[in-house]
Design a protein around this motif. Structure first.
Motif, short mmCIF file in Angstrom:
data_model
loop_
_atom_site.label_atom_id
_atom_site.label_comp_id
_atom_site.label_asym_id
_atom_site.label_seq_id
_atom_site.Cartn_x
_atom_site.Cartn_y
_atom_site.Cartn_z
N LEU A 106 0.98 -1.06 0.15
CA LEU A 106 0.03 0.07 -0.23
C LEU A 106 1.08 1.16 -0.04
CD1 LEU A 106 -2.72 -0.88 2.74
CD2 LEU A 106 -2.87 -0.86 0.17
N ALA A 107 0.35 2.49 -0.35
CA ALA A 107 1.02 3.88 -0.21
C ALA A 107 0.93 4.22 1.27
CB ALA A 107 0.19 4.64 -1.10
N ALA A 108 2.16 4.59 1.58
CA ALA A 108 2.25 5.01 2.86
C ALA A 108 1.26 6.38 3.15
CB ALA A 108 3.75 5.61 3.37
N ALA A 109 1.33 7.11 1.89
CA ALA A 109 0.28 8.31 2.20
C ALA A 109 -1.10 8.29 2.48
CB ALA A 109 0.57 9.28 0.90
N GLY A 110 -1.57 7.19 1.70
CA GLY A 110 -2.91 6.73 1.84
C GLY A 110 -3.36 6.50 3.10
N LEU A 111 -2.28 5.51 3.80
CA LEU A 111 -2.56 5.18 5.45
C LEU A 111 -2.53 6.42 6.17
CD1 LEU A 111 -0.34 1.83 5.24
CD2 LEU A 111 -2.68 2.12 5.34
N SER A 112 -1.68 7.28 6.03
CA SER A 112 -1.44 8.49 6.77
C SER A 112 -2.83 9.30 6.72
CB SER A 112 -0.13 9.26 6.37
OG SER A 112 -0.23 10.67 6.98
N ARG A 113 -3.25 9.52 5.29
CA ARG A 113 -4.46 10.39 5.17
C ARG A 113 -5.61 9.68 6.00
NH1 ARG A 113 -2.18 11.37 -0.48
NH2 ARG A 113 -1.21 13.33 -0.14
N LEU A 114 -5.78 8.64 5.82
CA LEU A 114 -6.94 7.90 6.56
C LEU A 114 -6.97 7.67 8.18
CD1 LEU A 114 -7.31 4.94 4.13
CD2 LEU A 114 -9.05 6.69 4.62
N GLY A 115 -5.62 7.80 8.44
CA GLY A 115 -5.24 7.72 9.93
C GLY A 115 -5.61 6.51 10.43
N THR A 116 -5.27 5.47 9.40
CA THR A 116 -5.64 4.05 9.90
C THR A 116 -4.82 3.36 10.96
OG1 THR A 116 -5.87 3.41 7.36
CG2 THR A 116 -5.46 1.62 8.96
N ASP A 117 -5.59 3.01 12.13
CA ASP A 117 -5.02 2.12 13.22
C ASP A 117 -5.27 0.93 13.01
OD1 ASP A 117 -4.02 1.98 15.69
OD2 ASP A 117 -5.76 2.64 16.78
#
Length: 338
Positions: free
Chosen positions: A172-183
């Motif tokens: 996955l893209a790191a940016a997508g995880l960051s923007r979603l705030g995925t925990d």
């Protein structure tokens, strides 16, 4: 002459319906509200990429996410769009302009696993999910003993397939995880850009609006623009354009401003990952020229009318050198198989 804005009405931001698209649009909306002093409302729009579950390589790649949104923008259904820049074809339609490229998020890919085993140490036969031809080729180089599974779906569904054991890993893209705030309790391995460069524009957003948008809106959007991001993505998209990689040949390009220089790493892969041809180029920056002339249309600097032409030309030169060194064979092979 553009029509003045009625300040009592909200600015309409067209966005895909996915959680990630809504999240990244929300970040831009909040920033624009601060700059403009006006409310911004999201206008959900369904694209072909949201309804067609076939592999991206089969249904056209980049353009499937942008076409319907651009139709809505040109029809006046919204005032501007926020795209993931890596989803945008290099050709920008007449009548539209990339008004801003905000500060880039982390451009890296990450490997998500249950136990934290690095990609190259996964057991033989382990399943790694990704729908990107570039990532497929990179996995086959980094972990040739693993089995690549072509997948689609949102971030949560991909994470769930790892959590349940259906897949051993996803990319996955790191940016997508960051923007979603995925925990998530799942483990992540960041992949360094030197050995694992990513798609042109990855981690970046493109804010698009009609060229005849009200001047007040254009000025407010321009305030969101980050010059270093704009320079970098213009080089990267120049590489993509020069390779004519719409054929879905696996390729990567990442540029970064480092002081008064810009460095670009670009790679073209054989689809099976057995060959790669890459370049690592550093060029000086003329910051005074950028300061005098920079603004606005960074992502689609398609001709000499725009100040980003030198950055685009650098990308085109890198692409030409890649083709001369043998990347043409990889690209033509992909053409012949499509």
């Amino acid at each position: 002459m553009s029509t003045p804005i009625n300040r009592s009405t909200p600015i309409r931001l067209g966005t895909r319906r996915s959680a990630l698209a809504q999240a990244q649009s929300g970040h831009v909306a909040a920033a624009l509200e601060k700059v403009s002093g006006r409310a911004v409302e999201l206008v959900p729009i369904t694209s072909e990429g949201d309804t067609n579950r076939a592999s991206l390589s089969e249904i056209g790649g980049q353009g499937i996410f942008a076409t319907r949104l651009r139709e809505a923008l040109l029809a006046g259904e919204c005032d501007f769009l926020v795209h993931s820049l890596k989803d945008l074809p290099t050709a920008i339609p007449d009548g539209l302009v990339i008004a801003a490229t905000p500060v880039r998020e982390d451009a890296r890919d990450v490997v998500i696993t249950r136990g934290g085993t690095p990609l190259h140490q996964l057991r033989t036969g382990s399943t790694v999910g990704t729908g990107s031809p570039r990532r497929i080729a990179q996995v086959r180089r980094r972990a040739p003993h693993a089995e690549v599974v072509d997948i689609r779906g949102n971030v949560d569904s991909r994470l769930q397939r790892v959590a349940t054991g259906e897949l051993d890993a996803v990319i996955l893209a790191a940016a997508g995880l960051s923007r979603l705030g995925t925990d998530s309790p799942l483990r992540r391995e960041e992949l360094g850009l030197a050995e694992w460069p990513t798609a042109p524009g990855q981690g970046s957003l493109a804010v698009e609006t009609p060229t005849d948008a009200p001047e007040e809106l254009l000025r407010a959007l321009a305030a969101l623009d980050d010059p270093d991001t704009r320079l970098a993505i213009t080089v990267e998209r120049g590489v993509l354009e020069g390779l004519d990689a719409g054929c879905q040949a696996p390729m990567a390009a990442h540029a970064q401003v480092e002081g008064d220089e810009i460095r670009v790493r670009a790679v073209v892969y054989a689809p099976d990952g057995d060959r790669r041809i890459g370049l690592d180029v550093t060029e000086p920056l003329n910051r005074e020229y950028i300061r005098r002339n920079g603004s606005g249309n960074g992502a689609d600097a398609a001709d000499g009318a725009y100040p980003m032409r030198a950055a685009r030309e650098l990308g085109l030169v890198v692409a030409h050198r890649l083709l001369e060194q043998g990347a043409a064979d990889l690209v033509s092979r992909e053409h012949s198989s499509s």
